[in-house]
Design an enzyme around this catalytic site. Sequence first.
Site, PDB file in Angstrom:
ATOM      1  N   HIS A   1       0.885  -1.089  -0.070  1.00 32.77           N
ATOM      2  CA  HIS A   1       0.085  -0.049   0.037  1.00 32.77           C
ATOM      3  C   HIS A   1       0.919   1.144   0.043  1.00 32.77           C
ATOM      4  O   HIS A   1       2.115   1.281   0.232  1.00 32.77           O
ATOM      5  CB  HIS A   1      -1.161  -0.001   1.274  1.00 32.77           C
ATOM      6  CG  HIS A   1       0.040   0.188   2.483  1.00 32.77           C
ATOM      7  ND1 HIS A   1      -0.210  -0.995   3.558  1.00 32.77           N
ATOM      8  CD2 HIS A   1       0.505   0.930   3.136  1.00 32.77           C
ATOM      9  CE1 HIS A   1       0.565  -0.750   4.409  1.00 32.77           C
ATOM     10  NE2 HIS A   1       0.831   0.522   4.589  1.00 32.77           N
TER      11      HIS A   1
HETATM   12  P1  TYD Z   1      -2.441  -4.254   7.426  1.00 29.63           P
HETATM   13  O1  TYD Z   1      -2.551  -2.722   6.693  1.00 29.63           O
HETATM   14  O2  TYD Z   1      -2.721  -5.199   6.660  1.00 29.63           O
HETATM   15  O3  TYD Z   1      -0.946  -4.408   7.918  1.00 29.63           O
HETATM   16  P2  TYD Z   1       0.384  -4.451   6.819  1.00 29.63           P
HETATM   17  O4  TYD Z   1       0.245  -3.344   5.975  1.00 29.63           O
HETATM   18  O5  TYD Z   1       1.371  -4.277   7.737  1.00 29.63           O
HETATM   19  O6  TYD Z   1       0.524  -5.720   6.269  1.00 29.63           O
HETATM   20  O7  TYD Z   1      -3.149  -4.240   8.807  1.00 29.63           O
HETATM   21  C1  TYD Z   1      -3.522  -5.282   9.579  1.00 29.63           C
HETATM   22  C2  TYD Z   1      -4.739  -4.873  10.335  1.00 29.63           C
HETATM   23  O8  TYD Z   1      -4.494  -4.151  11.342  1.00 29.63           O
HETATM   24  C3  TYD Z   1      -5.931  -4.218   9.440  1.00 29.63           C
HETATM   25  O9  TYD Z   1      -7.044  -4.787   9.780  1.00 29.63           O
HETATM   26  C4  TYD Z   1      -5.666  -2.781   9.958  1.00 29.63           C
HETATM   27  C5  TYD Z   1      -5.313  -2.871  11.371  1.00 29.63           C
HETATM   28  N1  TYD Z   1      -4.651  -1.542  11.962  1.00 29.63           N
HETATM   29  C6  TYD Z   1      -4.712  -1.028  12.860  1.00 29.63           C
HETATM   30  O10 TYD Z   1      -5.965  -1.138  13.358  1.00 29.63           O
HETATM   31  N2  TYD Z   1      -4.189   0.093  13.325  1.00 29.63           N
HETATM   32  C7  TYD Z   1      -2.875   0.295  12.832  1.00 29.63           C
HETATM   33  O11 TYD Z   1      -2.154   1.118  13.176  1.00 29.63           O
HETATM   34  C8  TYD Z   1      -2.461  -0.757  11.610  1.00 29.63           C
HETATM   35  C9  TYD Z   1      -1.147  -0.068  10.989  1.00 29.63           C
HETATM   36  C10 TYD Z   1      -3.110  -1.518  11.334  1.00 29.63           C
END
Ligand code: TYD
Length: 131
Positions: A49
Amino acid sequence: MEYELIDFKVRGDERGSLVALEGSSEIPFEIKRVYYIYGTKREVIRGRHSHRKLQQVIFCPQGSCDFILDDGKERQTIHLNRPNCGLYIKSNIWREFTNFSEDCVVMVLASEHYDEADYIRDYDEFKKEVK
Ligand code: TYD
């Protein structure tokens, strides 16, 4: 590619090492959020992302992983493997992280609270926005 590697000051003595990070000082923004990732298998790809506004400093206090950065023009892989080296990235960079060592902990210091509206999770949409 716009990013910066920040060498954190290590206060070391015979007891071990200590790194202290303060917002608007060692970290170039006020820290509003901290999150960390661990227990990730080597071949997993996380991230995938970009952010419209968010700034982050990312580092591995333990272990190592690869950060793939993409600004829409080029791709660059940065191997993070030192607990005192932070990767500073601003908005509009597509990022993926992978090649996690078994003991890897990825620590992220963020300039904003979590906001799903700040995410671009579709690569084609990212390419359109950075054009
Ligand atoms: P995700 O964006 O998939 O993580 P990465 O980009 O590291 O692979 O996030 C996983 C889950 O955690 C998603 O449901 C969103 C949640 N999340 C939060 O609630 N707070 C946060 O600060 C972050 C980074 C993710």
